[in-house]
Enzyme design. Structure first.
Site, PDB file in Angstrom:
ATOM      1  N   TRP A 243       0.813  -1.210   0.000  1.00  0.00           N
ATOM      2  CA  TRP A 243       0.000   0.000   0.000  1.00  0.00           C
ATOM      3  C   TRP A 243       0.848   1.262   0.000  1.00  0.00           C
ATOM      4  O   TRP A 243       0.524   2.254  -0.643  1.00  0.00           O
ATOM      5  CB  TRP A 243      -0.967   0.002   1.189  1.00  0.00           C
ATOM      6  CG  TRP A 243      -2.288  -0.585   0.818  1.00  0.00           C
ATOM      7  CD1 TRP A 243      -2.751  -1.826   1.102  1.00  0.00           C
ATOM      8  CD2 TRP A 243      -3.302   0.042   0.019  1.00  0.00           C
ATOM      9  NE1 TRP A 243      -3.989  -2.014   0.541  1.00  0.00           N
ATOM     10  CE2 TRP A 243      -4.357  -0.888  -0.121  1.00  0.00           C
ATOM     11  CE3 TRP A 243      -3.422   1.300  -0.576  1.00  0.00           C
ATOM     12  CZ2 TRP A 243      -5.520  -0.609  -0.838  1.00  0.00           C
ATOM     13  CZ3 TRP A 243      -4.586   1.582  -1.289  1.00  0.00           C
ATOM     14  CH2 TRP A 243      -5.614   0.641  -1.416  1.00  0.00           C
TER      15      TRP A 243
ATOM     16  N   LYS B 138      -5.100  -0.653   8.412  1.00  0.00           N
ATOM     17  CA  LYS B 138      -6.320  -1.168   9.026  1.00  0.00           C
ATOM     18  C   LYS B 138      -5.953  -2.194  10.086  1.00  0.00           C
ATOM     19  O   LYS B 138      -5.315  -3.201   9.782  1.00  0.00           O
ATOM     20  CB  LYS B 138      -7.219  -1.803   7.959  1.00  0.00           C
ATOM     21  CG  LYS B 138      -7.624  -0.843   6.838  1.00  0.00           C
ATOM     22  CD  LYS B 138      -8.279  -1.552   5.682  1.00  0.00           C
ATOM     23  CE  LYS B 138      -8.615  -0.589   4.554  1.00  0.00           C
ATOM     24  NZ  LYS B 138      -9.183  -1.247   3.363  1.00  0.00           N
TER      25      LYS B 138
ATOM     26  N   GLY C 114     -11.128   1.994   3.330  1.00  0.00           N
ATOM     27  CA  GLY C 114     -12.161   1.719   2.339  1.00  0.00           C
ATOM     28  C   GLY C 114     -11.720   0.750   1.261  1.00  0.00           C
ATOM     29  O   GLY C 114     -10.584   0.280   1.238  1.00  0.00           O
TER      30      GLY C 114
ATOM     31  N   LYS D 110     -13.158  -5.914   8.991  1.00  0.00           N
ATOM     32  CA  LYS D 110     -13.446  -6.569   7.703  1.00  0.00           C
ATOM     33  C   LYS D 110     -12.320  -7.537   7.335  1.00  0.00           C
ATOM     34  O   LYS D 110     -12.548  -8.519   6.607  1.00  0.00           O
ATOM     35  CB  LYS D 110     -13.683  -5.513   6.618  1.00  0.00           C
ATOM     36  CG  LYS D 110     -12.479  -4.673   6.228  1.00  0.00           C
ATOM     37  CD  LYS D 110     -11.759  -5.235   5.020  1.00  0.00           C
ATOM     38  CE  LYS D 110     -10.475  -4.471   4.741  1.00  0.00           C
ATOM     39  NZ  LYS D 110      -9.742  -5.025   3.569  1.00  0.00           N
TER      40      LYS D 110
ATOM     41  N   ASP E  68     -16.481  -2.660   1.878  1.00  0.00           N
ATOM     42  CA  ASP E  68     -15.157  -3.190   1.549  1.00  0.00           C
ATOM     43  C   ASP E  68     -15.179  -4.716   1.434  1.00  0.00           C
ATOM     44  O   ASP E  68     -14.148  -5.343   1.230  1.00  0.00           O
ATOM     45  CB  ASP E  68     -14.162  -2.772   2.640  1.00  0.00           C
ATOM     46  CG  ASP E  68     -12.728  -2.694   2.135  1.00  0.00           C
ATOM     47  OD1 ASP E  68     -12.474  -3.078   0.983  1.00  0.00           O
ATOM     48  OD2 ASP E  68     -11.852  -2.270   2.906  1.00  0.00           O
TER      49      ASP E  68
ATOM     50  N   SER F  48      -6.986 -10.388  -2.106  1.00  0.00           N
ATOM     51  CA  SER F  48      -7.087 -10.172  -0.665  1.00  0.00           C
ATOM     52  C   SER F  48      -6.160 -11.101   0.119  1.00  0.00           C
ATOM     53  O   SER F  48      -6.319 -12.324   0.089  1.00  0.00           O
ATOM     54  CB  SER F  48      -8.529 -10.387  -0.202  1.00  0.00           C
ATOM     55  OG  SER F  48      -8.605 -10.414   1.206  1.00  0.00           O
TER      56      SER F  48
ATOM     57  N   ASN G  48      -6.034 -11.413   3.353  1.00  0.00           N
ATOM     58  CA  ASN G  48      -6.760 -12.049   4.446  1.00  0.00           C
ATOM     59  C   ASN G  48      -7.581 -13.235   3.942  1.00  0.00           C
ATOM     60  O   ASN G  48      -7.604 -14.294   4.566  1.00  0.00           O
ATOM     61  CB  ASN G  48      -7.651 -11.018   5.141  1.00  0.00           C
ATOM     62  CG  ASN G  48      -6.834  -9.983   5.880  1.00  0.00           C
ATOM     63  OD1 ASN G  48      -6.302 -10.240   6.954  1.00  0.00           O
ATOM     64  ND2 ASN G  48      -6.704  -8.803   5.294  1.00  0.00           N
TER      65      ASN G  48
ATOM     66  N   GLU H 119      -3.494  -8.691   8.127  1.00  0.00           N
ATOM     67  CA  GLU H 119      -3.761  -7.935   9.354  1.00  0.00           C
ATOM     68  C   GLU H 119      -4.918  -8.518  10.165  1.00  0.00           C
ATOM     69  O   GLU H 119      -5.034  -8.272  11.368  1.00  0.00           O
ATOM     70  CB  GLU H 119      -4.070  -6.472   9.017  1.00  0.00           C
ATOM     71  CG  GLU H 119      -2.883  -5.665   8.535  1.00  0.00           C
ATOM     72  CD  GLU H 119      -1.930  -5.247   9.648  1.00  0.00           C
ATOM     73  OE1 GLU H 119      -2.070  -5.768  10.775  1.00  0.00           O
ATOM     74  OE2 GLU H 119      -1.044  -4.419   9.387  1.00  0.00           O
TER      75      GLU H 119
END
Length: 321
Positions: free
Chosen positions: A11, A102, A131, A186, A238, A248, A250, A268
Site C-alpha cells: 500500500w 487497518k 475503504g 473486515k 469493503d 485479498s 486475508n 492484518e
C-alpha cells in the site's frame, strides 16, 4: 501539496504512486534492509507500481518528515506505536498525519488513531484513510470509493478534497470509531471467507456478510460509535475486495489455512481477531464469528470444527441486539 509516505510495502508504494499521479510533491520512505525498500531502491519498481522520476525515494526518516506538510503512514498496524515514538524524535509541529492502515493494536485493543494520539500525535491533525480498493485494480485505471475520517470535520473535508481524483472518489466519514473498527474488522471476515473458499462452502459468504457486519455493528455501538458505520464503505462496502477478491491477503490466508497450507504474506486480520476479542470481552459484546477466528488461530482449531460450533449455537432472532 508536499506529501511523504512512510512505508513502501504494497500500500505504501501505491500511495506514493497515487500522490504523484494527482500532482503532489511526493517522497517515499523505507528502511534499508527491508525487502520492499531494497527492491524499490534497486529498480524503482515492484510487482505493483513503477515509480516515475518525480518520486523521491529515501531511507532518511528525518528528511521525509521535514519535506512534508502531510505525512501518510502505511506500515504494519502492530508496529505503529513503536514507529510513532521514532517519528516524535523529529519536529512534527504543523504537520498533518494520515493513517492508511487497518487494524487494532493486539495487546491493548486500542484503535490505531488512539495509539498515535497516546504517543504524541496531535488529535486535531490526525486522520485515517480506509475503504475498498486493490492496488492491482487501481493501477489499471479501475476506480473505487474510499473514506477519510478524523476528529474534526474541517480536516476530514480538506483531505477528502485534496486526495480526490478520477481514480478514487472520497467520502467524508463522521464516525472515526466506527470507521476504524469497521475497517479493521473486515479483515477478520476476509479470513472467514477464505476458509469457506478452502472448504468449498462459498455459498455461506452471503450469511457471513449479513451476520459479520451485524456483530461489528454491535461492537461499534458499545464503543460509542454509530452501528450504521458497519454498513458503510469502511466495512460492508469493503467486503467485495476482501471476501471475494483474488488479491485479498486475508482471504488468501483463510483459504490457505483451510487447505493446510502456509501463507507467508501480511494478513492484518490475524492479530486483529485477538484485539477485537479483547474489546468484545471488555464491553460484553457477542462476536461469535470473530471469536471462532481467534480460537482457530490460537488453538489451531480445524475450520470444520469452528463452523460446526457456529451452526450449533442457540437459535437467535435475526436482528437480535
Amino acid at each position: 501539496m508536499k506529501v511523504s509516505v512512510l512505508g513502501c510495502g504494497r500500500w505504501g508504494s501505491f500511495l506514493a504512486w497515487y500522490n504523484n499521479r494527482i500532482g503532489n510533491k511526493t517522497v517515499s520512505w523505507g528502511m534499508v534492509g527491508e525487502k520492499s525498500y531494497d527492491i524499490l531502491k534497486a529498480t524503482r519498481a515492484n510487482e505493483y507500481v513503477t515509480f516515475p522520476p518525480e518520486i523521491e525515494l529515501t531511507d532518511d526518516l528525518g528528511k521525509a518528515i521535514a519535506h512534508a506538510e502531510t505525512i501518510i503512514i502505511s506500515i504494519s498496524a502492530q508496529g505503529l506505536r513503536g514507529f510513532v515514538k521514532r517519528i516524535k524524535k523529529y519536529d512534527i509541529s504543523g504537520k498533518t498525519f494520515v493513517l492508511c492502515m487497518k487494524g487494532i493494536e493486539e495487546s491493548s485493543g486500542k484503535r490505531l488513531s488512539e495509539v498515535a494520539i497516546e504517543e504524541g500525535i496531535d488529535k486535531n491533525s490526525l486522520a485515517v484513510w480506509v475503504g475498498p480498493g486493490h492496488i492491482q485494480s487501481f493501477v489499471k485505471g479501475i476506480p473505487n470509493c474510499m473514506v477519510i475520517d478524523s476528529y474534526t470535520p474541517e480536516l476530514t473535508r480538506r483531505l477528502a478534497d485534496a486526495f480526490k481524483s478520477d481514480l478514487i472518489r472520497f467520502y467524508c466519514g463522521g464516525d472515526i470509531i466506527g470507521t476504524e473498527v469497521g475497517a479493521a474488522a473486515k479483515n477478520v471476515m476476509g479470513i472467514v471467507a477464505g476458509m469457506l473458499d478452502g472448504m468449498k462452502l462459498s455459498e455461506l459468504k452471503g450469511p457471513l456478510m449479513a451476520r459479520g457486519s451485524r456483530e461489528v455493528a454491535r461492537l461499534t455501538k458499545a464503543l460509542g460509535g454509530s452501528e450504521f458505520s458497519a454498513y458503510g464503505l469502511c466495512h460492508l462496502g469493503d467486503y467485495e475486495t476482501t471476501l471475494f477478491s483474488q488479491y485479498s491477503h486475508n482471504r488468501m490466508w483463510g483459504e490457505s489455512y483451510a487447505r493446510g497450507e502456509k501463507f507467508d504474506r501480511l494478513a492484518e486480520g490475524v492479530p486483529t481477531a485477538g484485539a477485537l476479542c479483547v474489546l468484545a470481552d471488555k464491553y460484553g459484546v457477542d462476536m461469535p464469528i470473530t471469536r471462532e477466528v481467534y480460537e482457530m488461530i490460537c488453538n489451531h482449531t480445524p475450520p470444520k470444527e469452528a463452523l460446526e460450533r457456529l451452526f450449533d449455537r442457540s437459535t437467535k432472532d435475526e436482528f437480535y441486539l
